[in-house]
Motif scaffolding. Structure first.
Motif, PDB file in Angstrom:
ATOM      1  N   ILE A 173       0.848  -1.203   0.000  1.00  0.00           N
ATOM      2  CA  ILE A 173       0.000   0.000   0.000  1.00  0.00           C
ATOM      3  C   ILE A 173       0.880   1.249   0.000  1.00  0.00           C
ATOM      4  O   ILE A 173       0.612   2.228  -0.716  1.00  0.00           O
ATOM      5  CB  ILE A 173      -0.958  -0.003   1.200  1.00  0.00           C
ATOM      6  CG1 ILE A 173      -2.023  -1.094   1.011  1.00  0.00           C
ATOM      7  CG2 ILE A 173      -1.635   1.355   1.362  1.00  0.00           C
ATOM      8  CD1 ILE A 173      -2.932  -1.288   2.215  1.00  0.00           C
ATOM      9  N   GLY A 174       1.952   1.211   0.784  1.00  0.00           N
ATOM     10  CA  GLY A 174       2.896   2.324   0.772  1.00  0.00           C
ATOM     11  C   GLY A 174       3.526   2.510  -0.591  1.00  0.00           C
ATOM     12  O   GLY A 174       3.679   3.635  -1.076  1.00  0.00           O
ATOM     13  N   GLY A 175       3.855   1.374  -1.252  1.00  0.00           N
ATOM     14  CA  GLY A 175       4.430   1.451  -2.586  1.00  0.00           C
ATOM     15  C   GLY A 175       3.445   1.969  -3.621  1.00  0.00           C
ATOM     16  O   GLY A 175       3.839   2.574  -4.615  1.00  0.00           O
ATOM     17  N   ALA A 176       2.156   1.736  -3.365  1.00  0.00           N
ATOM     18  CA  ALA A 176       1.128   2.186  -4.304  1.00  0.00           C
ATOM     19  C   ALA A 176       0.767   3.654  -4.111  1.00  0.00           C
ATOM     20  O   ALA A 176       0.544   4.386  -5.084  1.00  0.00           O
ATOM     21  CB  ALA A 176      -0.125   1.321  -4.159  1.00  0.00           C
ATOM     22  N   LEU A 177       0.691   4.097  -2.865  1.00  0.00           N
ATOM     23  CA  LEU A 177       0.250   5.465  -2.587  1.00  0.00           C
ATOM     24  C   LEU A 177       1.396   6.477  -2.523  1.00  0.00           C
ATOM     25  O   LEU A 177       1.190   7.662  -2.795  1.00  0.00           O
ATOM     26  CB  LEU A 177      -0.535   5.495  -1.269  1.00  0.00           C
ATOM     27  CG  LEU A 177      -1.889   4.773  -1.262  1.00  0.00           C
ATOM     28  CD1 LEU A 177      -2.551   4.891   0.105  1.00  0.00           C
ATOM     29  CD2 LEU A 177      -2.807   5.335  -2.343  1.00  0.00           C
ATOM     30  N   GLY A 178       2.604   6.013  -2.164  1.00  0.00           N
ATOM     31  CA  GLY A 178       3.735   6.934  -2.047  1.00  0.00           C
ATOM     32  C   GLY A 178       3.992   7.738  -3.312  1.00  0.00           C
ATOM     33  O   GLY A 178       4.091   8.975  -3.266  1.00  0.00           O
ATOM     34  N   PRO A 179       4.097   7.080  -4.480  1.00  0.00           N
ATOM     35  CA  PRO A 179       4.321   7.849  -5.717  1.00  0.00           C
ATOM     36  C   PRO A 179       3.170   8.791  -6.064  1.00  0.00           C
ATOM     37  O   PRO A 179       3.400   9.859  -6.649  1.00  0.00           O
ATOM     38  CB  PRO A 179       4.471   6.744  -6.773  1.00  0.00           C
ATOM     39  CG  PRO A 179       4.978   5.562  -6.022  1.00  0.00           C
ATOM     40  CD  PRO A 179       4.266   5.631  -4.702  1.00  0.00           C
TER      41      PRO A 179
END
Length: 373
Positions: A157-163
């Motif tokens: 989820i962090g990888g999806a929302l961070g960018p």
């Protein structure tokens, strides 16, 4: 005190810290090569090499950092990690801020960026042993697999929302402020650690902390197993492909396809894994590990051929979906295969080195990507 359907308060505190740390990490990672090449002015080749070295060191150092974390505790290690992140991200961003130009010029752009990236990587090496260790200690025995699943889901989820968050900051404030926001996030994570995180108790049967000398002896022993090292070297090829999502793909999207919101496409891999990992794992669960990994490698490779054959940004979206399917096929079986390769009495030691392809792939992929663009 057990709550939240069996998991302790400390479990959720650790995973919340991990989620926001991933926002900061993947947000900065999404723009790092473009930022270093264009805003700092290092050019694509140097930017790719430095970004690759940054992630490579960050993923290699946990071999040694695990000893530090075991010796000084999770809370102090997390506090050190977020303190270094806070300073490191800000210093990386300083290279793109107007008031930082005199400082950067005095040191030299290349040496300055190298130094602050390595500082930040040292901090990053402490996060994984600390959070994974906390998940292990705070998950009830009958819920351990669920605990790890929650952890890896939050990472994705962090990888999806961070960018996506990085895109908003870049568009409204400027690309350098993505790094500043990661620094600010790290500061609040430091406060969260100091105020809410509690050192989890060590289990009575838990292995006592090892020494640096033992870690180095283990490293020599693992590197002496040529079959294992050859496997890791071959499998680094997958991670060379993976890291191109961050190292060369942003340049291809912005310069060749004129698609400016490259951060959105960088999230396709993570979103696909969030939605389909369980289904993909069920599909290949009866396959032998080597078959699942080989098929995943092949599927992931085909994704890049799609991009070459049909140069459109829509094709890149489809290709990233295909790549994620390949990743989902091989990733769960990789660790199973590593355990099978290792001598029975040394499985734990060999598993500790299983992430080396990620580090090797980042370093080689950064150099390769920088030269290709």
């Amino acid at each position: 005190m057990i709550s939240f359907r069996g998991f302790s308060r400390n479990f959720w505190v650790a995973n919340t810290l991990e989620l926001f740390e991933r926002f900061a990490f993947y947000g900065s990672k999404a723009v790092l090569t473009i930022y270093l090449a264009e805003r700092v002015g290092l050019g694509a080749q140097a930017a790719g090499s430095l970004a690759g070295l940054f992630s490579g060191v960050l993923y290699f150092l946990p071999v040694l950092a695990g000893t530090v974390v075991d010796r000084y505790g999770f809370k102090r290690s997390l506090a050190a990690c977020f303190s270094i992140f806070c300073v490191g991200y800000f210093l990386i961003g300083l290279a793109g801020l107007n008031f930082g130009q005199s400082i950067v010029a005095a040191v030299g752009k290349g040496p300055y960026v190298f130094a602050v990236l390595m500082l930040t990587a040292v901090g990053g090496s402490l996060i994984k042993p600390s959070i994974v260790g906390t998940v292990a200690r705070t998950s009830p025995p009958d819920l351990k697999s669920m605990g790890y699943s929650i952890y890896y889901t939050l990472v994705n989820i962090g990888g999806a929302l961070g960018p996506i968050l990085a895109l908003g900051v870049r568009k409204n404030l400027g690309i350098e402020y993505v790094l500043v926001m990661s620094s600010i996030t790290s500061f609040f994570l430091l406060l969260g650690t100091l105020l809410f995180f509690r050192e989890p108790e060590r289990a009575p049967d838990e292995t006592p902390p090892g020494s640096f000398a033992k870690v180095l002896r283990d490293m020599v022993m693992v590197f002496g197993n040529l079959r294992f090292i050859l496997f890791l070297a071959v499998f680094s090829g997958f991670w060379i492909m993976f890291w191109q999502i961050f190292y060369s793909l942003p340049f291809y999207l912005t310069e060749s396809l004129k698609f400016e919101n490259f951060e959105l496409i960088e999230t396709v891999d993570a979103w696909t894994l969030i939605l389909l990992t369980v289904a993909i794992s069920a599909l290949v669960r009866r396959w032998r590990p080597i078959r699942a990994m080989s098929a995943g490698f092949a599927v992931a490779s085909c994704s890049w051929l799609l991009i070459a054959l049909i140069p459109r940004w829509e094709t890149v979206v489809v290709a990233m979906f295909v790549f994620a399917v390949g990743e989902g096929m091989q990733a769960p079986r990789f660790y199973e295969y590593v355990a099978d390769l290792a001598p029975r009495e040394q499985v734990g030691t060999f598993m500790g080195f299983a992430f080396l392809p990620v580090a090797i792939g980042s370093i080689v992929g950064g150099i390769l990507g920088g030269n290709l663009v």
